[in-house]
Write an enzyme that holds these catalytic residues in place. Structure first.
Site, PDB file in Angstrom:
ATOM      1  N   LEU A   1      67.496  35.789 -61.673  1.00  0.00           N
ATOM      2  CA  LEU A   1      68.863  36.331 -61.651  1.00  0.00           C
ATOM      3  C   LEU A   1      69.194  36.741 -60.100  1.00  0.00           C
ATOM      4  O   LEU A   1      68.911  37.231 -59.260  1.00  0.00           O
ATOM      5  CB  LEU A   1      69.027  37.769 -62.447  1.00  0.00           C
TER       6      LEU A   1
ATOM      7  N   ALA B   1      73.142  35.951 -59.779  1.00  0.00           N
ATOM      8  CA  ALA B   1      74.528  35.258 -59.323  1.00  0.00           C
ATOM      9  C   ALA B   1      75.219  36.338 -59.228  1.00  0.00           C
ATOM     10  O   ALA B   1      76.681  35.698 -58.880  1.00  0.00           O
ATOM     11  CB  ALA B   1      74.960  34.109 -61.155  1.00  0.00           C
TER      12      ALA B   1
ATOM     13  N   ARG C   1      79.304  46.328 -54.799  1.00  0.00           N
ATOM     14  CA  ARG C   1      78.804  47.062 -53.498  1.00  0.00           C
ATOM     15  C   ARG C   1      78.217  46.816 -52.213  1.00  0.00           C
ATOM     16  O   ARG C   1      78.702  48.303 -51.740  1.00  0.00           O
ATOM     17  CB  ARG C   1      77.903  48.035 -54.969  1.00  0.00           C
TER      18      ARG C   1
ATOM     19  N   LYS D   1      74.219  38.257 -51.622  1.00  0.00           N
ATOM     20  CA  LYS D   1      73.642  40.088 -51.328  1.00  0.00           C
ATOM     21  C   LYS D   1      72.215  39.476 -51.604  1.00  0.00           C
ATOM     22  O   LYS D   1      71.788  39.952 -50.880  1.00  0.00           O
ATOM     23  CB  LYS D   1      73.973  40.935 -53.381  1.00  0.00           C
TER      24      LYS D   1
ATOM     25  N   GLN E   1      75.469  29.762 -63.420  1.00  0.00           N
ATOM     26  CA  GLN E   1      76.103  30.130 -64.948  1.00  0.00           C
ATOM     27  C   GLN E   1      78.109  30.715 -64.095  1.00  0.00           C
ATOM     28  O   GLN E   1      78.549  31.445 -62.539  1.00  0.00           O
ATOM     29  CB  GLN E   1      75.380  31.711 -64.027  1.00  0.00           C
TER      30      GLN E   1
ATOM     31  N   GLY F   1      68.654  51.947 -65.264  1.00  0.00           N
ATOM     32  CA  GLY F   1      68.402  52.275 -66.289  1.00  0.00           C
ATOM     33  C   GLY F   1      67.220  53.051 -67.040  1.00  0.00           C
ATOM     34  O   GLY F   1      66.445  52.818 -66.738  1.00  0.00           O
TER      35      GLY F   1
ATOM     36  N   ASN G   1      71.342  47.665 -54.046  1.00  0.00           N
ATOM     37  CA  ASN G   1      72.769  47.611 -54.384  1.00  0.00           C
ATOM     38  C   ASN G   1      73.901  47.484 -53.510  1.00  0.00           C
ATOM     39  O   ASN G   1      74.618  46.979 -53.741  1.00  0.00           O
ATOM     40  CB  ASN G   1      73.279  48.398 -56.024  1.00  0.00           C
TER      41      ASN G   1
HETATM   42  C1  UD1 Z   1      69.590  45.939 -63.739  1.00  0.00           C
HETATM   43  C2  UD1 Z   1      69.977  46.293 -64.784  1.00  0.00           C
HETATM   44  C3  UD1 Z   1      68.996  48.139 -64.694  1.00  0.00           C
HETATM   45  C4  UD1 Z   1      67.698  48.343 -64.188  1.00  0.00           C
HETATM   46  C5  UD1 Z   1      68.262  47.797 -62.525  1.00  0.00           C
HETATM   47  C6  UD1 Z   1      66.805  47.319 -61.868  1.00  0.00           C
HETATM   48  C7  UD1 Z   1      70.619  45.646 -66.564  1.00  0.00           C
HETATM   49  C8  UD1 Z   1      71.932  45.552 -67.445  1.00  0.00           C
HETATM   50  N1  UD1 Z   1      70.483  46.190 -65.458  1.00  0.00           N
HETATM   51  O1  UD1 Z   1      71.498  47.002 -62.954  1.00  0.00           O
HETATM   52  O2  UD1 Z   1      68.011  48.349 -65.988  1.00  0.00           O
HETATM   53  O3  UD1 Z   1      67.250  49.819 -63.842  1.00  0.00           O
HETATM   54  O4  UD1 Z   1      68.424  46.302 -62.436  1.00  0.00           O
HETATM   55  O5  UD1 Z   1      67.438  46.958 -60.064  1.00  0.00           O
HETATM   56  O6  UD1 Z   1      70.231  44.370 -66.570  1.00  0.00           O
HETATM   57  N2  UD1 Z   1      73.375  39.005 -62.589  1.00  0.00           N
HETATM   58  C9  UD1 Z   1      73.533  37.672 -62.236  1.00  0.00           C
HETATM   59  N3  UD1 Z   1      73.963  37.565 -63.635  1.00  0.00           N
HETATM   60  C10 UD1 Z   1      74.825  38.209 -63.873  1.00  0.00           C
HETATM   61  C11 UD1 Z   1      74.990  39.389 -63.941  1.00  0.00           C
HETATM   62  C12 UD1 Z   1      73.912  39.596 -62.788  1.00  0.00           C
HETATM   63  O7  UD1 Z   1      72.454  36.643 -62.755  1.00  0.00           O
HETATM   64  O8  UD1 Z   1      76.204  37.791 -65.049  1.00  0.00           O
HETATM   65  C13 UD1 Z   1      72.020  39.137 -61.424  1.00  0.00           C
HETATM   66  C14 UD1 Z   1      72.415  40.244 -60.228  1.00  0.00           C
HETATM   67  O9  UD1 Z   1      72.893  39.385 -59.023  1.00  0.00           O
HETATM   68  C15 UD1 Z   1      71.191  40.936 -59.524  1.00  0.00           C
HETATM   69  C16 UD1 Z   1      71.128  40.656 -60.242  1.00  0.00           C
HETATM   70  O10 UD1 Z   1      71.067  40.112 -61.923  1.00  0.00           O
HETATM   71  O11 UD1 Z   1      70.417  39.744 -58.817  1.00  0.00           O
HETATM   72  C17 UD1 Z   1      70.546  42.641 -61.495  1.00  0.00           C
HETATM   73  O12 UD1 Z   1      72.245  43.073 -61.669  1.00  0.00           O
HETATM   74  P1  UD1 Z   1      72.796  43.937 -61.187  1.00  0.00           P
HETATM   75  O13 UD1 Z   1      74.398  43.613 -61.117  1.00  0.00           O
HETATM   76  O14 UD1 Z   1      72.312  44.460 -59.797  1.00  0.00           O
HETATM   77  O15 UD1 Z   1      72.249  45.209 -62.218  1.00  0.00           O
HETATM   78  P2  UD1 Z   1      71.982  46.651 -61.730  1.00  0.00           P
HETATM   79  O16 UD1 Z   1      73.492  47.381 -62.027  1.00  0.00           O
HETATM   80  O17 UD1 Z   1      71.246  46.777 -60.797  1.00  0.00           O
HETATM   81 CA    CA Z   2      70.687  45.613 -59.084  1.00  0.00          CA
END
Ligand code: UD1
Ligand code: CA
Length: 475
Positions: free
Chosen positions: A17, A19, A24, A31, A82, A153, A241
């Site tokens: 993931l 996207a 932050r 990022k 996405q 989480g 983050n």
């Molecule tokens: C996420 C987890 C959290 C965990 C943490 C570990 C979820 C809901 N939460 O939180 O439980 O403790 O990671 O580091 O999964 N991304 C996408 N598309 C989206 C949203 C996010 O590709 O629509 C990608 C982001 O670019 C990133 C990753 O997913 O690389 C995680 O997203 P982020 O928003 O950083 O989640 P956290 O709040 O860190």
């Molecule tokens: Ca994260």
């Protein structure tokens, strides 16, 4: 062929993931392109993914998609866009939908490993124990224990210790905030279950997003088998983050690398003032003084000394080499006993034979310097082949560029070049030749000959120096 085949010839697919914008970070750059120890976070995650030899690797991108694709281009990766970042669950759903459209012949029993592009220090050894649980569980989640779990989480277990839910920090109660076991984000799920769970995700949470983590309570409600694996080393699964996390993880990782080097026999004067942005191989009894940056592939022999404030990129240093303070080496190979600097600059294609010596304010590029030759002060040597035991005077310049093309300079053995000499390439200086100081050499010099190419000195008696004209006094 995949390393990972469970029963029914099911295989492993990886989804990364990447996207999100990473708001932050407060950056125009996405990022996952921010580097840790010299390589982008996403590159590191992709290395980890590829180390597993999965059936497929999909990277979900959105913000700055083209920039990410260009920066992390490598064969064998499928990019999934996405368009709107609706949450980690939605991102995985996009990847799964894309996977279904391929001719990979996916089955319900295939497993999907989810990795996050902002968790950069994982590697095969972190993922193997998680994958070991994957084939006989519907869902396997990688957790770790943190002293300060804020932001992550939380892992919610029932009285039997079974994982029943993951609660995001922003949705957690004060009691849940006290839980120190956190979700690393990495999990493996059965494809058939993902197909069923992902469409059921709802944005009922503080961020209004589709959380991937909600599949845990779905699995629990359906009495599916859920495994957890707890990574004992939190650094390996730390997420980034913001830039402070980036800085902290960078320092912690640098300290690890310094420790490895130290335990392998190198004295590091201050581990907090050494940065390794690549791969270092090292013999024993080397000493690295403060403020040294090692980049790319750096190979050190034994008894190498690197003095303070040096940058070494893609270099090989033989036994007993000494790099004196404030030197910059890039793409150079130094044989045993060579001494360089202080304030030397070696550019790509520099090869220094055993015992040669390069002093202060000397720049060398694409040149071979023979055994025991010395270039001690203020010189530029480019596109040159130099024999053994030469002495190159201060201020010698190989004029290798005519404004359009580069030309070669060839210097034999035991040549003496007087100070402030220009060797206008292409030109050859034979063995044992001597060049008088201040010469501009445009023609070849045969072996054993003396060449002087400067205006003859004129000495005159009775010379009167100009006199200062007196200033007019004002009336
Ligand atoms: C996420 C987890 C959290 C965990 C943490 C570990 C979820 C809901 N939460 O939180 O439980 O403790 O990671 O580091 O999964 N991304 C996408 N598309 C989206 C949203 C996010 O590709 O629509 C990608 C982001 O670019 C990133 C990753 O997913 O690389 C995680 O997203 P982020 O928003 O950083 O989640 P956290 O709040 O860190
Ligand atoms: Ca994260």
């Amino acid at each position: 062929m995949s390393n990972y085949s469970g029963s029914n010839r099911s295989v492993l697919h990886v989804v990364v993931l990447a996207a999100g914008k990473g708001t932050r970070m407060r950056s125009a750059r996405p990022k996952v392109l921010h580097p840790i120890a010299g390589r982008s976070m996403l590159d590191r995650v992709l290395d980890a993914a590829e180390s597993l030899h999965p059936a497929s690797v999909r990277v979900v991108i959105g913000f700055a998609a083209e920039q990410i694709q260009a920066a992390c281009a490598r064969p064998g990766i499928d990019w999934v866009v996405q368009a709107e970042q609706l949450g980690t669950g939605h991102a995985v759903a996009c990847a799964v939908a894309n996977l279904e459209q391929t001719d990979l012949g996916v089955t319900d029993e295939d497993r999907v490993l989810v990795l996050y592009g902002d968790v950069p220090l994982l590697a095969q050894d972190v993922l193997e124990p998680l994958l070991a649980t994957a084939w006989d569980h519907a869902l396997s989640v990688l957790t770790t224990i943190l002293d300060e779990p804020g932001g992550y989480g939380r892992i919610i277990r029932n009285s039997d210790g079974q994982l029943v839910a993951i609660r995001e920090h922003r949705d957690a109660s004060p009691d849940e905030h006290a839980i120190s076991e956190i979700n690393t984000g990495m999990l493996v799920a059965r494809l058939g279950d993902l197909r069923q769970w992902l469409p059921q995700l709802a944005p009922h949470n503080a961020q209004g997003e589709l959380y991937l983590t909600d599949i845990v309570s779905m699995a629990e409600a359906q009495n599916k088998t859920i495994a957890t694996r707890t990574e004992p080393d939190p650094l390996r699964v730390a997420g980034v983050n913001d830039r402070w996390a980036l800085a902290e993880i960078e320092r912690a990782w640098q300290r690890r690398q310094a420790q490895q080097l130290a335990l392998a026999g190198t004295t590091i004067i201050d581990p907090s003032r050494l940065d390794i942005r690549g791969v270092v191989t090292s013999g024993i009894d080397n000493v690295i003084d403060i403020n040294v940056v090692l980049e790319g592939v750096v190979n050190l022999g034994n008894n190498v000394m690197i003095e303070p404030n040096c940058v070494l990129r893609n270099v090989t240093l033989g036994d007993g080499v000494r790099i004196r303070a404030f030197s910059h080496l890039d793409g150079a190979e130094l044989a045993a006993g060579v001494e360089v600097g202080p304030f030397a600059r070696l550019r790509p294609g520099t090869r220094l034979a055993a015992g040669s010596r390069v002093g202060n304010f000397v720049e060398i590029k694409a040149s071979f310097i023979g055994k025991g030759s010395k270039i001690n002060h203020l010189s530029y040597i480019g596109d040159t082949t130099m024999g053994a035991e030469c002495n190159i005077g201060a201020g010698t310049i190989t004029c290798n560029y005519d404004g359009a093309n580069k030309h070669h300079t060839e210097i034999g053995d035991a040549v003496f070049v007087g100070s402030s000499t220009q060797l206008v390439a292409p030109v050859r200086i034979g063995d044992g030749a001597t060049i008088g100081a201040g010469s501009t050499i445009t023609n070849d010099v045969p072996a054993g000959h003396l060449a002087i190419a400067r205006a003859r000195q004129v000495v005159r008696g009775g010379w009167l120096r100009p006199q200062k004209i007196p200033k007019k006094t004002q009336d």
